[in-house]
Design a protein around this motif. Structure first.
Motif, PDB file in Angstrom:
ATOM      1  N   LEU A   1      28.004  -2.068   8.774  1.00 26.32           N
ATOM      2  CA  LEU A   1      28.759  -0.960   8.174  1.00 26.32           C
ATOM      3  C   LEU A   1      30.248  -1.279   8.124  1.00 26.32           C
ATOM      4  O   LEU A   1      30.917  -1.003   7.120  1.00 26.32           O
ATOM      5  CB  LEU A   1      28.510   0.317   8.973  1.00 26.32           C
ATOM      6  CG  LEU A   1      27.103   0.909   8.851  1.00 26.32           C
ATOM      7  CD1 LEU A   1      26.842   1.919   9.963  1.00 26.32           C
ATOM      8  CD2 LEU A   1      26.916   1.578   7.484  1.00 26.32           C
TER       9      LEU A   1
ATOM     10  N   GLU B   1      31.234  -3.330   5.400  1.00 27.18           N
ATOM     11  CA  GLU B   1      30.949  -2.685   4.106  1.00 27.18           C
ATOM     12  C   GLU B   1      29.872  -3.463   3.341  1.00 27.18           C
ATOM     13  O   GLU B   1      29.936  -3.631   2.124  1.00 27.18           O
ATOM     14  CB  GLU B   1      32.227  -2.540   3.274  1.00 27.18           C
ATOM     15  CG  GLU B   1      33.274  -1.664   3.954  1.00 27.18           C
ATOM     16  CD  GLU B   1      34.515  -1.451   3.085  1.00 27.18           C
ATOM     17  OE1 GLU B   1      34.638  -2.111   2.039  1.00 27.18           O
ATOM     18  OE2 GLU B   1      35.343  -0.618   3.469  1.00 27.18           O
TER      19      GLU B   1
ATOM     20  N   HIS C   1      24.238   0.494   2.697  1.00 27.32           N
ATOM     21  CA  HIS C   1      24.692   1.678   1.960  1.00 27.32           C
ATOM     22  C   HIS C   1      23.914   2.926   2.340  1.00 27.32           C
ATOM     23  O   HIS C   1      24.486   4.009   2.480  1.00 27.32           O
ATOM     24  CB  HIS C   1      24.592   1.431   0.452  1.00 27.32           C
ATOM     25  CG  HIS C   1      25.739   0.640  -0.085  1.00 27.32           C
ATOM     26  ND1 HIS C   1      25.794   0.146  -1.369  1.00 27.32           N
ATOM     27  CD2 HIS C   1      26.906   0.249   0.496  1.00 27.32           C
ATOM     28  CE1 HIS C   1      26.931  -0.503  -1.554  1.00 27.32           C
ATOM     29  NE2 HIS C   1      27.613  -0.461  -0.431  1.00 27.32           N
ATOM     30  N   ASP C   2      22.593   2.798   2.477  1.00 27.31           N
ATOM     31  CA  ASP C   2      21.794   3.988   2.785  1.00 27.31           C
ATOM     32  C   ASP C   2      22.160   4.565   4.144  1.00 27.31           C
ATOM     33  O   ASP C   2      22.283   5.789   4.303  1.00 27.31           O
ATOM     34  CB  ASP C   2      20.300   3.648   2.747  1.00 27.31           C
ATOM     35  CG  ASP C   2      19.803   3.419   1.325  1.00 27.31           C
ATOM     36  OD1 ASP C   2      20.534   3.775   0.382  1.00 27.31           O
ATOM     37  OD2 ASP C   2      18.689   2.884   1.171  1.00 27.31           O
TER      38      ASP C   2
ATOM     39  N   ALA D   1      25.048   4.163   5.639  1.00 26.05           N
ATOM     40  CA  ALA D   1      26.414   4.680   5.503  1.00 26.05           C
ATOM     41  C   ALA D   1      26.408   6.071   4.871  1.00 26.05           C
ATOM     42  O   ALA D   1      27.161   6.961   5.302  1.00 26.05           O
ATOM     43  CB  ALA D   1      27.254   3.724   4.663  1.00 26.05           C
ATOM     44  N   ASP D   2      25.568   6.266   3.879  1.00 27.57           N
ATOM     45  CA  ASP D   2      25.490   7.580   3.229  1.00 27.57           C
ATOM     46  C   ASP D   2      25.023   8.644   4.217  1.00 27.57           C
ATOM     47  O   ASP D   2      25.520   9.783   4.219  1.00 27.57           O
ATOM     48  CB  ASP D   2      24.526   7.523   2.041  1.00 27.57           C
ATOM     49  CG  ASP D   2      25.091   6.718   0.873  1.00 27.57           C
ATOM     50  OD1 ASP D   2      26.317   6.477   0.861  1.00 27.57           O
ATOM     51  OD2 ASP D   2      24.305   6.323  -0.004  1.00 27.57           O
ATOM     52  N   THR D   3      24.086   8.283   5.074  1.00 27.51           N
ATOM     53  CA  THR D   3      23.592   9.228   6.071  1.00 27.51           C
ATOM     54  C   THR D   3      24.691   9.640   7.040  1.00 27.51           C
ATOM     55  O   THR D   3      24.781  10.795   7.452  1.00 27.51           O
ATOM     56  CB  THR D   3      22.429   8.600   6.866  1.00 27.51           C
ATOM     57  OG1 THR D   3      21.387   8.237   5.968  1.00 27.51           O
ATOM     58  CG2 THR D   3      21.889   9.556   7.917  1.00 27.51           C
TER      59      THR D   3
ATOM     60  N   GLY E   1      27.955   9.606   6.419  1.00 29.85           N
ATOM     61  CA  GLY E   1      29.138  10.155   5.774  1.00 29.85           C
ATOM     62  C   GLY E   1      30.389   9.394   6.123  1.00 29.85           C
ATOM     63  O   GLY E   1      31.488   9.958   6.158  1.00 29.85           O
ATOM     64  N   GLY E   2      30.238   8.093   6.429  1.00 29.74           N
ATOM     65  CA  GLY E   2      31.398   7.249   6.728  1.00 29.74           C
ATOM     66  C   GLY E   2      31.847   7.264   8.167  1.00 29.74           C
ATOM     67  O   GLY E   2      32.778   6.547   8.534  1.00 29.74           O
TER      68      GLY E   2
ATOM     69  N   ASP F   1      13.884   2.275   4.722  1.00 28.66           N
ATOM     70  CA  ASP F   1      15.144   1.530   4.602  1.00 28.66           C
ATOM     71  C   ASP F   1      14.921   0.094   5.079  1.00 28.66           C
ATOM     72  O   ASP F   1      14.650  -0.159   6.258  1.00 28.66           O
ATOM     73  CB  ASP F   1      16.225   2.214   5.447  1.00 28.66           C
ATOM     74  CG  ASP F   1      17.601   1.586   5.257  1.00 28.66           C
ATOM     75  OD1 ASP F   1      17.719   0.364   5.443  1.00 28.66           O
ATOM     76  OD2 ASP F   1      18.561   2.311   4.940  1.00 28.66           O
TER      77      ASP F   1
END
Length: 328
Positions: free
Chosen positions: A201, A204, A209-210, A212-214, A216-217, A235
């Motif tokens: 993460l 980056e 990405h999945d 990271a989306d969970t 919220g950064g 995933d």
């Protein structure tokens, strides 16, 4: 009905239960684990309050007589099953816990390492019932463990056997909290799983990405159970991370097979909830790394069955067995 009280002292909670002779928990009590700076006497007050609460339930509901109290604590417990030599979550340092509690409880008291109590529970009532030679590995924040041969927990000369997480598997590897480098728990624990996910993460990586989306950064929200849940939902990156942890797990188990030659390994702790996503790669790595593979019996690798209550169930049953003179 013959009952015993089991208490499991973890990093976040103190869980107590009334346990019958079949390993069933028929009443429960819970407290938050005190901060590690809390004085020993205050922690003992808390433990006594749990015993008193469960005693009152047994008497009120006519459930039966309580024969003993067993306490499982994370850390080093002396071979006398009395003294907590070191507890990472509490201020206990050479604490004569059994003696102090015995003066305040009406029941015999026994203290043990929490991995020993969980191992006993799985042998008596769970996934490896009746195995003659057993090694348990608990994958949580770190790695704990226990050894049971012919119905007896093997505590070692000083009571500190089973600290498998601090076997060195990578000379000069990652720094461990114990002060050394390359310890097994730096590669096959819940902390290792989260660390590897965070590194993806932080870089980056599009592979993360999945996840990271969970989040919220917010990387601080990431937990091991979240990674397991993501892997269960399909995933691929989360599944790959679990497989990597599993591979390291299998490598360590092959080392333990060389040392102990057990008939079975039982894998417990929070990370074991990943099931075959973890244990499948572990079994594969175990077979590849096992010395003399193909020319020796292969220990089975089983997932623990009793979950979070294994520690208190085992603590209660070990204490009951000690009172009967059967033990362990």
């Amino acid at each position: 009905m013959s009952l015993a009280i089991g208490i499991d002292i973890g990093g976040t909670k103190v869980a107590g239960g009334l346990v019958d002779e079949e390993g069933n928990v028929i009443a429960r009590a819970r407290r938050d684990t005190p901060h590690r700076s809390t004085k020993a006497a205050v922690v003992e007050d808390l433990l006594v309050s749990v015993v008193d609460e469960l005693d009152a339930v047994a008497e009120r509901d006519s459930l039966g007589d309580v024969s003993a109290v067993g306490i499982g604590a994370a850390g080093f417990v002396g071979a006398d099953r009395s003294t907590v030599v070191f507890a990472p979550h509490l201020s206990w340092r050479n604490e004569p816990l059994r003696e102090n509690l015995r003066a305040r409880c009406t029941h015999p008291v026994f203290v043990d390492n929490d991995a020993n109590t969980a191992c006993w529970a799985e042998w008596r009532f769970g996934a490896v019932r009746g195995e003659s030679h057993l090694v348990m590995v608990n994958l949580g924040t770190g790695i704990g463990g226990a050894v049971l041969f012919d119905g007896e927990i093997q505590r070692g000369r000083y009571g500190i056997a089973g600290e498998f997480g601090h076997m060195q598997v990578v000379p000069g590897g990652l720094r461990c909290e114990c002060g050394n480098r390359g310890c097994w728990e730096q590669y096959a624990s819940g902390n290792a799983l989260v660390r590897e996910a965070r590194s993806l993460l932080a870089a980056e990586s599009p592979m993360a990405h999945d996840i990271a989306d969970t989040l919220g950064g917010d990387l601080t929200k990431l937990t091991g159970p979240m990674i397991t849940e993501a892997a269960s939902a399909g995933d691929a990156t989360a599944a790959e991370l679990l497989a990597e942890i599993g591979t390291w797990l299998g490598t360590g188990l092959a080392n333990l097979a060389s040392a102990f030659d057990p008939s079975a390994f039982v894998i417990g702790g929070g990370v074991s909830a990943a099931g075959d996503m973890l244990l499948g790669p572990a079994r594969e790595a175990f077979r590849k790394q096992l010395p003399g593979r193909g020319y020796r019996p292969e220990a089975r690798i089983a997932q623990a069955q009793l979950g979070n209550e294994a520690g208190l169930v085992g603590a209660a049953d070990l204490a009951r067995s000690a009172v009967k003179g059967n033990v362990a």
